[in-house]
Every structure is written in structure tokens, then in C-alpha cells.
Design an enzyme around this catalytic site. Structure first.
Site, short mmCIF file in Angstrom:
data_model
loop_
_atom_site.label_atom_id
_atom_site.label_comp_id
_atom_site.label_asym_id
_atom_site.label_seq_id
_atom_site.Cartn_x
_atom_site.Cartn_y
_atom_site.Cartn_z
N HIS A 98 0.93 -1.19 0.03
CA HIS A 98 0.20 -0.01 0.17
C HIS A 98 0.85 1.42 -0.14
O HIS A 98 0.39 2.36 -0.09
CB HIS A 98 -1.10 0.00 1.23
CG HIS A 98 -0.63 0.16 2.70
ND1 HIS A 98 -0.51 1.75 3.11
CD2 HIS A 98 0.29 -0.28 3.29
CE1 HIS A 98 0.37 1.56 4.29
NE2 HIS A 98 0.73 0.20 4.49
N CYS A 138 1.65 5.99 12.52
CA CYS A 138 1.67 5.08 13.22
C CYS A 138 1.71 5.75 14.90
O CYS A 138 1.45 5.15 15.69
CB CYS A 138 2.65 4.26 13.23
SG CYS A 138 2.46 3.34 11.56
N THR A 180 -3.37 -19.18 2.95
CA THR A 180 -3.88 -19.39 1.75
C THR A 180 -3.58 -17.90 1.00
O THR A 180 -3.89 -16.84 1.48
CB THR A 180 -5.60 -19.53 1.41
OG1 THR A 180 -5.81 -20.88 2.06
CG2 THR A 180 -5.94 -19.47 0.10
#
Lengths: 382, 405
Positions: free
Chosen positions: A201, A325, A237
Site C-alpha cells: 500500500h 503510526c 492461502t
């Protein structure tokens, strides 16, 4: 709307979203299934891996898909610690790393690992000499970021690689989450780097996906155990729609890369030259080769960072306090702290972070708004 | 550098006396087949050399393909220039410049076929050498072991200049060693055996047994893809799909478990023999290697081989698995071979097959099934596909993918 907070996250490209949607809709098989839907998904997965490897001039077996930068950093650090603990318990990092690295180190230190945090100079850079001096016989890992996310300082990752040449026992991790597409390719993929982590991202891919470069033959323990995906090293997966979309985003990022970087440098220079003229401005980033082309960190003396962010927001311009953050925790920037910036200055710090889609017109608009706001702030302060 | 032609030198052919013509003709055909998708090429196989005129096609991708064609000793990319010494001088200097690094030495090696060219060999060497020395400061000529050797051929139709010699695959052109069938399973071994057979000049027709619904479409596609990988060495390959389901079911139903595998193999070899004779092939290749699995002991081979009089060739019979894997990696079939699909050999594998089947007992067991009827029905339904270089069977979706990526 002017978006200058690309170090926090980038806007996904429309064609990248299109890829995500198409893969979700049409190629939804599990790459591990034997039937043809699985087979098709497997091929697309491997082709995405090949494309990423080719764009970065490494081999496909060296690319491992992850959920992003945080996982990559955790894996490189904790995975190495687990794999190599019989060789020693000492790890070297810097004092300006991202929380994903910092907190991984804290976790390991609770488990008995010995961590050295290298200091930085006033430009926010570690010194290779300090690093060499910190190496002990028990050192198993050096983890250094390529580009600091708060002030944009570029770390001497290539020189550190050279310094580590004599220490083949030490694994070398580079957190390159902020470094992709910024013209640092040869520095980051230096011939000593063992693990390099990336996040999708940050370059217009969807969030929740990233990848790690792992040098061929280099060992690391898996953190996720399960079905044995990614050569038994990272079970789960495969997130195929995101992975494919990320492969596309990387191709787009790498197209005309030089020109895009120059564009960001030009914008940064324009804003930097303008704000420098004011006496209440302190800049923590520079427009030199020691700093990434897309990050500009500065403070308006006496005005809280958050106030500046919201003032710009009222003009539809989006910037950030030093890092997304840490901003909600109301903490002063840890990088600025490590750079020994006094707290009254660091709490005023804000960050502009650009991407290749930002324009000179946007910079000019930013400057106009800046002038208006600066006047306002002066009135409040005086 | 934009080359104008590629000159190919023959390998073992020079020792083949009267058959030489056939060898050259065959190599010419194979090269044409391997390069079939480059439309502008002109390929002519002459007595001493084969010439590929590029007409603007990309030389490096063509050279990549040529590296794999059996029967080629070496080849060189060549620039053709007008028959006038001034243009030759210019191009020679250019070629040397493109390869020169400080300290390197060079040599001009001239062959003058055109005896009417005004300069003789020595004069040509002088002129071209002089041009190089004038253009590049500090370069020295050296006759023995030079770093760069420029070959200059003065032929009737022009001057041909080259400086690179690239090794070919050696071996004999596929097709000069006759024609045989190959029992191709899709595992690691049979593509390697095919490669070794082709290297001795044998043209192979692939015989592949498949057992739908027990084996998947992908297993079939994988065998075809492996065949495509092998077209690099000599051009198109015929692929024969033989349906095997009914035979396997019948054997499973009627034959004692210990002999399941042996009888299955005998049926495969019988079918292959019938196909081999029908197609005027002269032998059968297999990927068997002694001692690898139950069917590959000498006793087992004897019991299986009992059904045919044709030569059965086993190029891998005395290779180790690691040696076989190494070749498979070199010829780029390994990654495909290890893809996880069941093939007809593994569908009805008994838990404990006889490693030393008795020949007479084998014959008795086989008498329990209708050999003739089963063979006839299988042979009726054989499907033949011609597989060309560059065809896609497994990833037929490249286009869809490239849109996404």
C-alpha cells in the site's frame, strides 16, 4: 483535494483496483487446489511473482508474499532470531526504526536477546563506524531501514552491506517499506542484503499485502505454520487478488521511474525553498541526496503539529504529523527524539510526503495556503 | 549490434561421407521448424555452412533458439557489407569497438573465396587491421590467442564479418537417425530419455497413455507441454494420446494384484509396438532406468519386453536419479515434470507390485483379459496432435493474465 500523506498510505491506482476485482471475480480458485481453477490461480500467482522478481532484477524464488511491512519486519527479525539463536543472541538496529521493527526488538529482548540501538546524527542517519564497533561474536542480525518514514533520511544501507562483508554469520535485514521507487534500487539490493521487506500500500497496491526478498539459500524460521505455502515458510492461502494487483502496481511504479522521482524532487524543492524564508520554520529534512525525494519534515515553532495538520485540512490539504503510526498516541516523534531535537520543536513537527501523481500546481496551492496560515499562527503566537 | 545474418557450422556431419547431403538437408529443415515464427528469415543450407539471413529479425532471440538444435557445432552472428574494402574497414572497427576493453588484443582472420577481389588475403588483413588500430587507441594486434578475433569472409555476394563464435548443442540433426516412438509419461525421466534419443538424431513420436476420469486434463496438458519443451531440439513432434482407461479397469478387475503392474506395462508396450509399426518407426524409446521402481528390474523388464520384437532403447538405463535430474534441469523440463498430477502409471498402483515377476505366471495372468479386443478399441481412439515450438497447453491464459498484470 491535495493529498500529501503518501508515506502513510497511497491511493490505489484505478487499474490496480480493476485487477483486484477481476481476479476476485474470475480467478478465485485456491492456488493449492489440483483442479483447473486451482491450476489457473497457481499460474497467476507464479506469474505475479515472476513479474515482481523481474522488475527488481532478482529471481522468483527470492520473493515471498506477506501481508505487508509489519509482517515482513516481524518475520525477518523474529524468524532470524529463532533460526539462528544457537549462534548468538545479539541484534543491532537503529534508534529510528519503524514500530514494526522497534517492537519486534522489544519482544525479543523480553526473551533474552541483547539489542543494540545505534544512535543517529543530526541528519537522522546512522554511522557505519558505530555499527562496526557494535558487532560482537554473538551478533546474528543487523536490521536497518532504507528510508526513515518520518524525516526521509536515507540510511547508508549499501555501506553497511560492505561493512558486513567480513561477517558472513550476521544476517542483514533492510526495511525498505519507504524505499521502493525512490531511486535507491542498487543500495537496497546490495550484494550483502539477506532480507528486504516491502509493503504494497506504499506504492498504490491494496493494503494487507506485501512481499519479502530473501536471498537464495538464506535460512529463516517461519512465523506462520500451516498448509506449507511459500515453500513451507509462510503458510496461509495466498491473497491472490492483492498479490496480482501488487504486481501490477509495481510495474506501474517502475515505468518512467526516474522522471517520477525528479518530479517529486522538484515539488519538494519548491516547497522547501518557500518555507525556508520564514523565521519560525525549522526543517528536519533536506533536499539533498541524503534524503528521500518524497518526504519533507518541518515545524512551525510554537504551533502544535496537530494544529498545523487540521489547519491545512480546512483548506482540503492533507499532511500529517510525523508518522501515522505514532500520531494518535500524542507522542513526540521518536526519530526526532533520536536526532536530539528538543521536545518543544519535535511536537510541532509535520510531514509532507509526496507521490508521483502530485503536481507543481498542488505545491503552489500549498504555498499560498501556507502563507495564509503562517500569518494566522503568528497572530496567535505573538 | 544489428547483425545481418547468422552463419552455422556443422558438427559430426563432416565424418558422414555420402550421407552428408541428407544430414545437411535435415538440419536445414529442423532449423526452419524451430524458427518457424520468424517470418522474414531466409535459411539456406549449403555444403559447408548453413546461412540464416535475418532481414531485420532479432538476432539474439534467434541465437537462443539455435543453441538447442542438434547437429550444430558452432554459430556466429555476421554483418554483411558491400564488396568494397572501405565499408569493410568501417564495420570491422565498429565491431571491435563494441567489444574492446583497455588492454585487449585483436586479430583479423581473412578468407578470400572471391579470387577476383583486388586485394589478396595479406593486403586485406593489413587494411582491416590498420582501420582498427587507427580507430582504437592502444589496441594491439596479436596473432596467437588474441582477445578478439574478427573473421572476414570475402565471398562472391559480399563481405561477411563476425567476431563471436557460440557453441551449439552438438549431436546429430533430429531425423537423420530414423524415426522411433517414445513412451512419454510426464515424469522426470521420459523427457530426459527423449532428449538423449533426439541427440543421436532420432525423430521421436510421443506415445502418451491417459486414463480419464482417473487422470486429469492437466496431466495430459502437462505431457503435451513437456513435448513442446522438447521441440527446441529439432522441431515439431507428433503426440499420440492413447486412451487406457478401459484396459486399466479390466486388468484391475481380472488380474491378481501382484501382476497388475506387469500386465499393464505389457499392454502399454503392445500398444506402442502396434503404433510403431503402423507409423513405420523402427524402435521404441523408454525412460526406464535400472532399479528405480518395481517395473525397472531386469526380471520385470524381461517379463514386459516379452510382448515385442522391436528394439526397445533405454538411454537412462544406467544413469542415477541425480544425473537424470541434472539433465532435466538443464533442458528445463524438471519444474514441469514435478507438477503434482497423477498419471496412468500411478492410478492403479498395487501396494506391493512384484519386483521379480515370473514370465510364465505373467502370461497366465494376461490370458484372463481380452488382449485383442482391448487393443483394437484403444487403437481406434488414438488421437494425434502435432506440437510446435512455443505452443501453450498448461498456461493457455497468458493473454488474460497479461491484462491483469
Amino acid at each position: 483535494m491535495i493529498y500529501f500523506d503518501n508515506s502513510a498510505t497511497t491511493k490505489p491506482d484505478l487499474s490496480v483496483i480493476d485487477t483486484y476485482a477481476k481476479v476476485s471475480e474470475k480467478i478465485w480458485g485456491n492456488p493449492s487446489s489440483l483442479h483447473k481453477f486451482g491450476e489457473q490461480a497457481f499460474h497467476l500467482l507464479e506469474q505475479s511473482r515472476q513479474q515482481i522478481a523481474k522488475l527488481l532484477s532478482v529471481s522468483p524464488e527470492e520473493i515471498f508474499f506477506t501481508s505487508g511491512g509489519t509482517e515482513g519486519d516481524n518475520w525477518a527479525i523474529k524468524g532470524t532470531a529463532l533460526e539462528r539463536r544457537e549462534y548468538g543472541n545479539h541484534i543491532i538496529t537503529s534508534s529510528i526504526e519503524h514500530p514494526a521493527v522497534m517492537n519486534s526488538m522489544k519482544d525479543l529482548s523480553k526473551l533474552g536477546f541483547d539489542i543494540t540501538y545505534l544512535p543517529v546524527n543530526k541528519n537522522g542517519q546512522v554511522n557505519v563506524k558505530d555499527l562496526k564497533e557494535a558487532i560482537k561474536p554473538t551478533t546474528i542480525l543487523v536490521s536497518i531501514m532504507a528510508v526513515n518514514n518520518e524525516v526521509g533520511s536515507i540510511q547508508p544501507v549499501k555501506e553497511i552491506g560492505k561493512a558486513l562483508k567480513e561477517y558472513s554469520k550476521v544476517s542483514y535485514h533492510i526495511d525498505a517499506v519507504q524505499g521502493l521507487g525512490k531511486g535507491l534500487h542498487d543500495d537496497i539490493f546490495n550484494d550483502r542484503a539477506d532480507f528486504i521487506t516491502f509493503s504494497g500500500h506504499k506504492f498504490h497496491a491494496p493494503r494487507g499485502v506485501g512481499f519479502m526478498y530473501k536471498r537464495k539459500g538464506k535460512k529463516i524460521a517461519p512465523l506462520l505454520s500451516g498448509g506449507g505455502q511459500e515453500h513451507n515458510l509462510r503458510s496461509s492461502t495466498e491473497n491472490l487478488p492483492s498479490i496480482t494487483a501488487m504486481a501490477r502496481a509495481l510495474r506501474l511504479l517502475k515505468t518512467d521511474e526516474k522522471q517520477k522521482i525528479q518530479n517529486q524532487v522538484n515539488i519538494k524543492q519548491l516547497i522547501f525553498d518557500h518555507i525556508k524564508k520564514y523565521d519560525k520554520i525549522i526543517t528536519f529534512s533536506k533536499v539533498t541526496s541524503n534524503f528521500a525525494p518524497h518526504i519533507l519534515c518541518f515545524a512551525i515553532k510554537g504551533v502544535k503539529g496537530e494544529t498545523i495538520v487540521h489547519a491545512f485540512e480546512s483548506y482540503d490539504i492533507f499532511i500529517s504529523t510525523t508518522s501515522a503510526c505514532s500520531s494518535k498516541k500524542h507522542l513526540a516523534s521518536s526519530t526526532l527524539n533520536a536526532m536530539k531535537i528538543p521536545e518543544d520543536e519535535s511536537t510541532s513537527a509535520v510531514r509532507i510526503s509526496l507521490d508521483e501523481h502530485n503536481t507543481v500546481e498542488e505545491a503552489k496551492r500549498f504555498i499560498d495556503v501556507f502563507d495564509i496560515l503562517y500569518d494566522k499562527f503568528k497572530k496567535i503566537n505573538s | 549490434m544489428q547483425y545481418t545474418e547468422i552463419m552455422v557450422r556443422y558438427g559430426e556431419l563432416s565424418t558422414k561421407g555420402k550421407n552428408r547431403k541428407d544430414f545437411i538437408k535435415q538440419l536445414g529443415k529442423n532449423v526452419k521448424r524451430v524458427l518457424h515464427n520468424f517470418e522474414n528469415l531466409e535459411i539456406s543450407a549449403k555444403r559447408d555452412r548453413l546461412h540464416i539471413t535475418l532481414n531485420g529479425e532479432d538476432s539474439s532471440s534467434i541465437m537462443n533458439r539455435l543453441k538447442d538444435v542438434f547437429g550444430i557445432e558452432t554459430f556466429s552472428p555476421v554483418m554483411k557489407v558491400e564488396k568494397d574494402i572501405e565499408s569493410a574497414k568501417k564495420v570491422v572497427a565498429e565491431i571491435v569497438k563494441s567489444q574492446y576493453k583497455p588492454g585487449m588484443t585483436f586479430k583479423i582472420d581473412t578468407r578470400r573465396q572471391d579470387k577476383n577481389f583486388p586485394l589478396n588475403t595479406h593486403e586485406i588483413n593489413d587494411a582491416l587491421g590498420g582501420a582498427v588500430v587507427n580507430e582504437i587507441d592502444g589496441i594491439k594486434a596479436q596473432m596467437k590467442d588474441p582477445d578478439i578475433t574478427i573473421r572476414a569472409e570475402f565471398r562472391m555476394n559480399g563481405i561477411f564479418l563476425s567476431s563471436l563464435t557460440i557453441s551449439g548443442a552438438g549431436g546429430l540433426p533430429v531425423g537423420t537417425g530414423g524415426r522411433a516412438t517414445m513412451m512419454l509419461s510426464g515424469g522426470i525421466d521420459s523427457p530426459v530419455a527423449s532428449y538423449l534419443g533426439m541427440k543421436r538424431g532420432v525423430r521421436l513420436d510421443m506415445v502418451h497413455f491417459y486414463s480419464p476420469p482417473y487422470t486429469s486434463e492437466q496431466a495430459l496438458a502437462k505431457a503435451k507441454q513437456l513435448t513442446e519443451k522438447l521441440t527446441r531440439f529439432g522441431g515439431n513432434i507428433q503426440f499420440l494420446q492413447v486412451p487406457f482407461t478401459e484396459i486399466q479397469e479390466e486388468i484391475k478387475d481380472k488380474v491378481p494384484e501382484g501382476y497388475l503392474m506387469t500386465v499393464q506395462r505389457r499392454m502399454m508396450l503392445r500398444l506402442t509396438t502396434a503404433l510403431t509399426l503402423k507409423r513405420h518407426c523402427k524402435g521404441i524409446f523408454t525412460g526406464e532406468s535400472l532399479g528405480q521402481v518395481a517395473s525397472q528390474t531386469l526380471e520385470s523388464m524381461m517379463a514386459i519386453n516379452d510382448v515385442t520384437n522391436l528394439p526397445v532403447l533405454r538411454p537412462l538405463s544406467s544413469l542415477d536419479k541425480t544425473e537424470i535430474i541434472r539433465i532435466a534441469e538443464n533442458i528445463d523440463t524438471y519444474d514441469l515434470s514435478i507438477m503434482p498430477f497423477e498419471d496412468c502409471c500411478t492410478v492403479f498402483t498395487p501396494p506391493a507390485p512384484r519386483t521379480k515377476p515370473n514370465l510364465y505366471r505373467t502370461r497366465e495372468c494376461e490370458a484372463m483379459i481380452d488382449v485383442e479386443g482391448l487393443m483394437e478399441r484403444a487403437l481406434d481412439k488414438v488421437k494425434i496432435v502435432d506440437i510446435k515450438n512455443g505452443e501453450e497447453f498448461l498456461n493457455a491464459q497468458e493473454d488474460v493474465f497479461s491484462e491483469l498484470l
